[in-house]
Design a protein around this motif. Structure first.
Motif, PDB file in Angstrom:
ATOM      1  N   GLY A  32     -24.040 -39.557  -1.306  1.00 61.61           N
ATOM      2  CA  GLY A  32     -23.176 -40.988  -2.276  1.00 61.61           C
ATOM      3  C   GLY A  32     -23.933 -42.195  -2.181  1.00 61.61           C
ATOM      4  N   VAL A  33     -24.573 -42.560  -2.703  1.00 67.74           N
ATOM      5  CA  VAL A  33     -25.383 -43.688  -3.378  1.00 67.74           C
ATOM      6  C   VAL A  33     -25.571 -43.518  -5.001  1.00 67.74           C
ATOM      7  CG1 VAL A  33     -27.059 -46.231  -3.120  1.00 67.74           C
ATOM      8  CG2 VAL A  33     -25.687 -45.054  -1.000  1.00 67.74           C
ATOM      9  N   TRP A  34     -25.374 -44.622  -5.737  1.00 64.46           N
ATOM     10  CA  TRP A  34     -25.891 -44.550  -7.569  1.00 64.46           C
ATOM     11  C   TRP A  34     -26.161 -45.671  -7.385  1.00 64.46           C
ATOM     12  CZ3 TRP A  34     -27.638 -40.728  -9.749  1.00 64.46           C
ATOM     13  CH2 TRP A  34     -27.717 -40.402 -11.087  1.00 64.46           C
ATOM     14  N   LYS A  35     -27.229 -45.996  -8.662  1.00 70.08           N
ATOM     15  CA  LYS A  35     -27.953 -46.508  -9.002  1.00 70.08           C
ATOM     16  C   LYS A  35     -28.138 -47.863  -7.582  1.00 70.08           C
ATOM     17  CE  LYS A  35     -27.914 -45.576 -13.915  1.00 70.08           C
ATOM     18  NZ  LYS A  35     -27.178 -45.756 -15.080  1.00 70.08           N
ATOM     19  N   GLY A  36     -27.947 -47.956  -6.415  1.00 72.45           N
ATOM     20  CA  GLY A  36     -28.546 -49.069  -5.882  1.00 72.45           C
ATOM     21  C   GLY A  36     -26.926 -49.100  -5.379  1.00 72.45           C
ATOM     22  N   GLU A  37     -25.408 -48.161  -5.686  1.00 72.50           N
ATOM     23  CA  GLU A  37     -24.404 -49.086  -5.007  1.00 72.50           C
ATOM     24  C   GLU A  37     -23.318 -47.774  -4.410  1.00 72.50           C
ATOM     25  OE1 GLU A  37     -21.431 -50.975  -6.557  1.00 72.50           O
ATOM     26  OE2 GLU A  37     -22.950 -52.428  -7.853  1.00 72.50           O
ATOM     27  N   ALA A  38     -22.390 -47.913  -3.309  1.00 77.50           N
ATOM     28  CA  ALA A  38     -22.524 -46.942  -2.879  1.00 77.50           C
ATOM     29  C   ALA A  38     -20.788 -46.501  -3.405  1.00 77.50           C
ATOM     30  CB  ALA A  38     -21.650 -47.150  -1.837  1.00 77.50           C
ATOM     31  N   VAL A  39     -21.130 -45.687  -3.033  1.00 75.67           N
ATOM     32  CA  VAL A  39     -20.427 -44.946  -4.471  1.00 75.67           C
ATOM     33  C   VAL A  39     -19.052 -44.352  -3.884  1.00 75.67           C
ATOM     34  CG1 VAL A  39     -18.714 -43.053  -5.749  1.00 75.67           C
ATOM     35  CG2 VAL A  39     -21.465 -43.504  -6.444  1.00 75.67           C
ATOM     36  N   ARG A  40     -17.586 -45.114  -4.477  1.00 74.36           N
ATOM     37  CA  ARG A  40     -16.118 -45.109  -3.640  1.00 74.36           C
ATOM     38  C   ARG A  40     -15.104 -45.293  -4.637  1.00 74.36           C
ATOM     39  NH1 ARG A  40     -18.489 -46.045   1.582  1.00 74.36           N
ATOM     40  NH2 ARG A  40     -19.486 -47.866   1.673  1.00 74.36           N
ATOM     41  N   HIS A  41     -14.147 -45.289  -3.568  1.00 80.17           N
ATOM     42  CA  HIS A  41     -13.197 -44.882  -4.377  1.00 80.17           C
ATOM     43  C   HIS A  41     -11.022 -45.626  -4.031  1.00 80.17           C
ATOM     44  CE1 HIS A  41      -9.517 -41.413  -5.293  1.00 80.17           C
ATOM     45  NE2 HIS A  41     -10.523 -41.749  -6.656  1.00 80.17           N
ATOM     46  N   ASP A  42     -10.576 -45.376  -4.682  1.00 78.93           N
ATOM     47  CA  ASP A  42     -10.154 -45.881  -4.977  1.00 78.93           C
ATOM     48  C   ASP A  42      -8.629 -45.672  -2.965  1.00 78.93           C
ATOM     49  OD1 ASP A  42      -9.775 -47.750  -7.269  1.00 78.93           O
ATOM     50  OD2 ASP A  42      -7.995 -46.408  -8.142  1.00 78.93           O
ATOM     51  N   THR A  43      -8.535 -44.659  -2.920  1.00 77.23           N
ATOM     52  CA  THR A  43      -8.180 -44.216  -2.149  1.00 77.23           C
ATOM     53  C   THR A  43      -9.019 -43.023  -0.648  1.00 77.23           C
ATOM     54  OG1 THR A  43      -7.794 -41.805  -2.850  1.00 77.23           O
ATOM     55  CG2 THR A  43      -5.656 -42.909  -3.303  1.00 77.23           C
ATOM     56  N   TYR A  44     -10.426 -43.545  -1.177  1.00 79.12           N
ATOM     57  CA  TYR A  44     -11.059 -42.966  -0.247  1.00 79.12           C
ATOM     58  C   TYR A  44     -12.710 -44.093   0.162  1.00 79.12           C
ATOM     59  CZ  TYR A  44      -9.117 -38.472  -0.223  1.00 79.12           C
ATOM     60  OH  TYR A  44      -8.906 -36.772   0.319  1.00 79.12           O
ATOM     61  N   ALA A  45     -12.030 -44.367   1.593  1.00 80.50           N
ATOM     62  CA  ALA A  45     -13.409 -45.418   1.839  1.00 80.50           C
ATOM     63  C   ALA A  45     -14.584 -44.330   1.469  1.00 80.50           C
ATOM     64  CB  ALA A  45     -12.929 -46.212   2.828  1.00 80.50           C
ATOM     65  N   ASN A  46     -14.927 -43.118   2.165  1.00 79.09           N
ATOM     66  CA  ASN A  46     -15.823 -43.098   2.152  1.00 79.09           C
ATOM     67  C   ASN A  46     -16.049 -41.224   1.204  1.00 79.09           C
ATOM     68  OD1 ASN A  46     -18.144 -42.200   3.382  1.00 79.09           O
ATOM     69  ND2 ASN A  46     -18.449 -41.417   5.234  1.00 79.09           N
ATOM     70  N   PRO A  47     -15.907 -41.063   0.357  1.00 79.89           N
ATOM     71  CA  PRO A  47     -15.134 -39.901  -0.437  1.00 79.89           C
ATOM     72  C   PRO A  47     -16.285 -38.931  -0.102  1.00 79.89           C
ATOM     73  CG  PRO A  47     -16.218 -41.552  -2.464  1.00 79.89           C
ATOM     74  CD  PRO A  47     -16.208 -42.272  -1.116  1.00 79.89           C
ATOM     75  N   TYR A  48     -16.114 -37.684  -1.214  1.00 76.44           N
ATOM     76  CA  TYR A  48     -17.044 -36.685  -0.757  1.00 76.44           C
ATOM     77  C   TYR A  48     -18.150 -37.061  -1.743  1.00 76.44           C
ATOM     78  CZ  TYR A  48     -12.956 -34.169   0.503  1.00 76.44           C
ATOM     79  OH  TYR A  48     -11.885 -33.921   1.057  1.00 76.44           O
ATOM     80  N   ALA A  49     -19.405 -36.954  -1.241  1.00 77.39           N
ATOM     81  CA  ALA A  49     -20.792 -37.164  -1.764  1.00 77.39           C
ATOM     82  C   ALA A  49     -20.719 -36.440  -2.816  1.00 77.39           C
ATOM     83  CB  ALA A  49     -21.747 -37.161  -0.700  1.00 77.39           C
ATOM     84  N   GLU A  50     -20.818 -34.763  -2.631  1.00 74.43           N
ATOM     85  CA  GLU A  50     -20.643 -33.927  -4.101  1.00 74.43           C
ATOM     86  C   GLU A  50     -19.932 -34.345  -5.524  1.00 74.43           C
ATOM     87  OE1 GLU A  50     -18.754 -33.684  -0.579  1.00 74.43           O
ATOM     88  OE2 GLU A  50     -17.411 -32.571  -1.422  1.00 74.43           O
ATOM     89  N   HIS A  51     -18.883 -35.308  -5.262  1.00 76.04           N
ATOM     90  CA  HIS A  51     -18.477 -35.597  -6.008  1.00 76.04           C
ATOM     91  C   HIS A  51     -18.767 -36.938  -7.085  1.00 76.04           C
ATOM     92  CE1 HIS A  51     -14.295 -33.532  -5.277  1.00 76.04           C
ATOM     93  NE2 HIS A  51     -15.532 -32.932  -4.190  1.00 76.04           N
ATOM     94  N   LEU A  52     -19.719 -37.134  -6.851  1.00 78.98           N
ATOM     95  CA  LEU A  52     -21.120 -38.514  -7.244  1.00 78.98           C
ATOM     96  C   LEU A  52     -20.239 -38.588  -8.674  1.00 78.98           C
ATOM     97  CD1 LEU A  52     -23.934 -40.481  -6.003  1.00 78.98           C
ATOM     98  CD2 LEU A  52     -24.065 -39.363  -8.034  1.00 78.98           C
ATOM     99  N   MET A  53     -20.621 -37.392  -9.673  1.00 74.05           N
ATOM    100  CA  MET A  53     -21.311 -37.602 -10.426  1.00 74.05           C
ATOM    101  C   MET A  53     -19.841 -37.415 -11.199  1.00 74.05           C
ATOM    102  SD  MET A  53     -21.335 -34.321 -13.484  1.00 74.05           S
ATOM    103  CE  MET A  53     -22.573 -34.305 -14.579  1.00 74.05           C
ATOM    104  N   TRP A  54     -18.433 -37.091 -11.033  1.00 76.03           N
ATOM    105  CA  TRP A  54     -17.359 -38.094 -11.538  1.00 76.03           C
ATOM    106  C   TRP A  54     -16.949 -38.500 -11.057  1.00 76.03           C
ATOM    107  CZ3 TRP A  54     -12.346 -38.629  -9.182  1.00 76.03           C
ATOM    108  CH2 TRP A  54     -11.254 -38.583 -10.294  1.00 76.03           C
ATOM    109  N   LEU A  55     -16.812 -38.920  -9.561  1.00 79.74           N
ATOM    110  CA  LEU A  55     -16.731 -40.734  -8.844  1.00 79.74           C
ATOM    111  C   LEU A  55     -17.284 -41.931  -9.912  1.00 79.74           C
ATOM    112  CD1 LEU A  55     -16.993 -39.674  -5.274  1.00 79.74           C
ATOM    113  CD2 LEU A  55     -14.670 -40.832  -6.840  1.00 79.74           C
ATOM    114  N   ALA A  56     -18.258 -41.603 -10.472  1.00 78.31           N
ATOM    115  CA  ALA A  56     -19.052 -42.646 -10.780  1.00 78.31           C
ATOM    116  C   ALA A  56     -19.756 -42.494 -12.232  1.00 78.31           C
ATOM    117  CB  ALA A  56     -20.708 -42.745 -10.692  1.00 78.31           C
ATOM    118  N   ARG A  57     -19.018 -41.469 -12.820  1.00 76.49           N
ATOM    119  CA  ARG A  57     -18.846 -40.933 -14.255  1.00 76.49           C
ATOM    120  C   ARG A  57     -20.183 -41.184 -15.088  1.00 76.49           C
ATOM    121  NH1 ARG A  57     -14.276 -40.505 -12.308  1.00 76.49           N
ATOM    122  NH2 ARG A  57     -12.965 -40.897 -13.670  1.00 76.49           N
ATOM    123  N   VAL A  58     -21.086 -40.011 -13.978  1.00 68.55           N
ATOM    124  CA  VAL A  58     -22.407 -40.191 -14.732  1.00 68.55           C
ATOM    125  C   VAL A  58     -22.050 -39.447 -15.797  1.00 68.55           C
ATOM    126  CG1 VAL A  58     -25.174 -39.670 -13.712  1.00 68.55           C
ATOM    127  CG2 VAL A  58     -22.908 -40.975 -11.867  1.00 68.55           C
TER     128      VAL A  58
END
Ligand code: H79
Length: 858
Positions: free
Chosen positions: A411-437
């Protein structure tokens, strides 16, 4: 009428009870309408989910390699069989010279031939030409085709298509072209006729006129052909047929007759709607239902394969989400996988009310030559079709495992927690999409993936001791990375990581070794590593900005189907195929995916996230529990915290308590569903400590109370506000979420109860109870709850009396049959307990009752 029935008293197959019940029911019906009467208590009943209706495909037995009818030198098409009075099976089919191209010569040169076999599956030996073309003076002068044979009212009957045309019959030296005038003339002349005989060996009586002609100015003005009769229970005949308005249009019509030779009256001015766009139906009656097989000519649900429909009146037909009945790759007795070039013209053989064989016109290329023949496929009776969801329904509880490259960043990418507008704590398995990796960056996770704490056996042991009966692992999640050795894409755990091991293989083996069922998850509609995985809102549009909707089909063909084939082939018995996010998948694609699973793993349970409501068991939304029993098999997949994949952001407050998870399990079981509870092993492959604790707590609870969950169903009892009910046969479980203290009112009528026990970790404690007002008993319970999460009462119901179909209140009476002084038969009803209010006035507690006649007259 009643007198007649009384005269047949001894022969009557209904029991004395049921006769008395019928009479009493009449009284009760009469008295029940009085508004002042109290409703009789209702016996609690287990309500198992209704299994999905039996798909015809599940009835297919492997096809005999030399079964059916074929003939060297002939095209053979349209086989149909009837059993003769001689005990032999008589097969009729169309044939025409193989030396002429198949088309259009079926139309110019076909003749109906007769062959015989001692067994229904053949091989059939040629006997004679049953319906030779009668010559240019007749409407069926140049060819006869598409026979359908039936025995109707003691006669053998062949419905067939015939035509005649001006000109010489083509011969191998003199074929005709598809656009020749002769062919068009033959086409235009197609009509439906009937031939009748006392024996399947003939002679066949034919008529000067077709039984069905075209209707000028309508949808069937050009030709009528391909008829299929259905003999209705009243003896009338429904005739389905093809009507054509102009070349390349066709539709199905229905006509009705009371005599074989007609007249046949159309039932409607418009074509019949077969739901899918059908051709060549065959209809039959079995198990009190109407069944049909038809060809999916327009390729609406298949690659022009045969599909199945059912009806309650023979006129309105329904199909299942996946109606495919006879795919081109139907199974063969020699175990060889074959895919036919065509499977058409289904015809059913019904013997003693049971469909035992289906005959299809089939063809394939053998040694470079196209061959066609009539193939027999034996069928299982409907009652012998195993229920592939039976073990799954019994299991009630499984483990979901989300494990992939995303576990390492947690759930952390480049030292930052990956967040989402609607979810304080979004799905870690969606990291690639959430952080546009970018793909290239995300793939570096693979280069570092070396989970030294992964131990498949330990994971399985944790599941097993938690009471789980099956395990589903993410074989490929949305990031597109395969957690198994795949030849389809090198982007997989064995080829792209230093670890080089196959997680699916290890877990599948360990799961099976422990006696649990293994399943895999496959993200269908999302793959952020694939350009073609088009998705309106959840695609990788940073690496692949140009993806188009049409690319999705290519992605299915080039990645999904080949990878599923690997997973369904290389890992032994698969219990569950767990699809996710169907999103862009069309109905036809969902059906094709289910067909793939059926072919490679016929016993695997498919969830409905294959899309378009196809599948065996209904997958609820993530973490979604239905409000009440759905009447269908369902499963709730759920997380212990927020994320599915391991997330360092899932801190203590996010975790659901063990009590809450146990209550979810009970709640889901009480509605007839399964609970698939997730763990997300971390980047080293270890199960996080909070998950371990919860599995242990649930396991301890299941060790004591598992019998109230496994193999139970929803109960007919209404959902109480203090907990839940589950039921297995005569054992009702009351799950108490809040401990009531010393006394508890259980809403079950005393008359149904044999005993009540309180389950504990040790042995069950007997509970004393006394009848209460209303349909309830008062239980004396210990002051303290035996279990901190959910306590369980086991209520054993009295065995049900043999008169099972009686209204509940009648079970309070004992019935006996005697004769009175005049020899008239008398039914005696003795009340075993105070009569229900509804009978108090009219029936004393102990009554010698009236002759049945008088009783019924009341
Ligand atoms: O595998 C698990 C999930 O990853 C998967 N299904 C379960 C079994 C799943 N994929 N998509 N979804 C569930 C729903 C989509 C959720 C979203 Fe969001 C909400 C996408 C955007 C908002 C939360 C926040 C997840 C990503 C961002």
């Amino acid at each position: 009428m009643i007198r007649g029935a009384a005269g047949n008293w001894h022969k009557h197959s209904r029991s004395d009870y049921s006769v008395a019940a019928a009479c009493l029911a009449a009284i009760v019906t009469a008295t029940a309408i009085l508004p002042t009467l109290r409703a009789a208590p209702v016996r609690p009943r287990a309500v198992p989910p209704v299994r999905r209706s039996i798909s015809f495909q599940d009835r297919l037995l492997p096809a005999p390699v030399d079964g059916g009818f074929r003939q060297t030198g002939s095209w053979v098409w349209c086989g149909t069989v009837v059993k003769g009075d001689d005990g032999n099976y008589h097969h009729f089919a169309s044939r025409w010279p193989h030396g002429l191209p198949f088309s259009p010569h079926w139309l110019t040169n076909s003749e109906v031939v007769h062959s015989v076999s001692a067994t229904p599956e053949g091989p059939y030996q040629f006997s004679d030409v049953a319906l030779p073309p009668r010559g240019p003076a007749f409407w069926d002068g140049q060819m006869t085709h598409n026979p359908v044979v039936r025995k109707i009212g003691g006669k053998y009957v062949i419905y067939y298509t015939g035509t005649t045309y001006a000109g010489e019959r083509p011969s191998p030296g003199r074929p005709v072209a598809e656009d020749s005038a002769l062919k068009l003339d033959a086409h235009d002349g197609e009509r439906i006729g009937v031939a009748i005989a006392d024996s399947p060996n003939g002679p066949w009586q034919r008529f000067d006129k077709p039984i069905l002609d075209v209707r000028p100015g309508t949808w069937e003005r050009y030709l009528v052909s391909n008829s299929s009769p259905l003999v209705m229970p009243d003896g009338s005949i429904l005739l389905y047929y093809k009507g054509v308005e102009a070349l390349r249009t066709n539709a199905i019509g229905v006509a009705k007759a009371t005599r074989i030779e007609g007249p046949y009256e159309r039932l409607s001015d418009t074509p019949f709607d077969a739901g899918v766009g059908a051709e060549d139906p065959t209809m039959w009656i079995e198990n009190g239902k109407y069944h049909a097989l038809m060809l999916d000519t327009d390729r609406k649900v298949s690659d022009k394969e045969i599909y199945y429909a059912t009806s309650s009146d023979g006129l309105h037909w329904q199909t299942e989400p996946n109606p495919v009945a006879i795919p081109k790759d139907y199974p063969w007795r020699d175990g060889v996988a074959r895919r036919m070039g065509s499977t058409e013209r289904p015809q059913i053989l019904v013997q003693d009310g049971v469909a035992t064989h289906v005959f299809i016109a089939t063809g394939t290329t053998i040694n470079g030559q196209r061959e066609t023949w009539s193939q027999a496929i034996p069928l299982k009776p409907e009652s012998a079709v195993p229920d592939r969801a039976a073990w799954w329904r019994e299991a009630r509880f499984g483990m979901f495992i989300h494990w992939g490259l995303y576990a390492a960043p947690g759930g952390v990418w480049k030292g930052e927690a990956v967040r989402h507008d609607t979810y304080a704590n979004p799905y870690a398995e969606h990291l690639m999409w959430l952080a546009r990796v970018p793909r290239a960056d995300y793939a570096q996770l693979a280069g570092r993936f070396s989970p030294d704490a992964w131990d498949a056996r330990a994971v399985v042991a944790a599941a097993k001791s938690a009471g789980m009966k099956y395990i589903v692992l993410t074989a490929k999640h949305h990031d597109g990375f395969a957690m198994y050795r795949s030849k389809v894409s090198r982007y997989n755990i064995a080829d792209a990581t230093p670890w080089k091991r196959d997680a699916v293989a290890e877990l599948a083996a360990a799961t099976r070794e422990a006696g649990l069922k293994f399943g895999f998850y496959y993200s269908l509609g999302r793959d952020w590593d694939e350009a073609g995985a088009y998705n309106t809102s959840k695609r990788n549009d940073w690496d692949f900005p140009d993806a188009k909707p049409d690319d999705y089909a290519t992605y299915l063909d080039q990645k999904v189907i080949p990878q599923l084939t690997e997973l369904l082939t290389n890992y032994g018995d698969i219990g569950v195929v767990w699809f996710d996010t169907p999103e862009q998948t069309t109905r036809k694609q969902s059906i094709a995916l289910e067909q793939l699973v059926r072919r490679l793993q016929p016993r695997a349970v498919v969830n409905t996230r294959v899309g378009n409501t196809v599948g065996d068991v209904e997958e609820m939304g993530d973490n979604q529990i239905p409000a009440r029993a759905t009447g269908r098999d369902f499963e709730t997949p759920a997380t212990m915290a927020e994320s599915w994949g391991y997330s360092t952001l899932d801190t203590a407050p996010y975790w659901k308590s063990s009590t809450r998870l146990i209550r979810h399990l009970v709640d889901i079981a009480s509605k007839g569903g399964n609970f698939l509870l997730n763990i997300g092993p971390d980047g080293r492959g270890a199960i996080p400590q909070p998950a371990r604790e919860r599995l242990a707590a649930i396991g301890a609870w299941m060790a004591s109370y598992g019998e109230s969950i496994y193999g139970t169903s929803a109960s007919s009892k209404a959902q109480p506000d203090w907990g839940r009910f589950t039921q297995r046969g005569d054992v009702l479980y009351a799950h108490l979420f809040e401990w009531p203290g010393a006394e508890f009112v259980l809403p079950v009528d005393a008359s149904f109860i044999e005993r009540v026990e309180l389950l504990t970790a040790a042995k069950p404690l007997p509970v004393t109870w006394s009848p209460s007002y209303g349909a309830a008993v008062v239980l004396q319970l210990p002051a303290a709850a035996p279990d901190p999460h959910v306590s369980v009462l086991r209520v054993t119901l009295r065995p049900q009396n043999p008169q099972q179909s009686l209204p509940e209140w009648l079970t309070a009476y004992a019935f006996s049959r005697t004769s009175d002084a005049n020899g008239a038969r008398v039914v005696r009803a003795v009340s075993a307990r105070p009569s229900p209010t509804s009978l108090k006035r009219s029936v004393p507690r102990s009554t010698t009752w009236l002759s049945r006649r008088k009783l019924c007259r009341k």
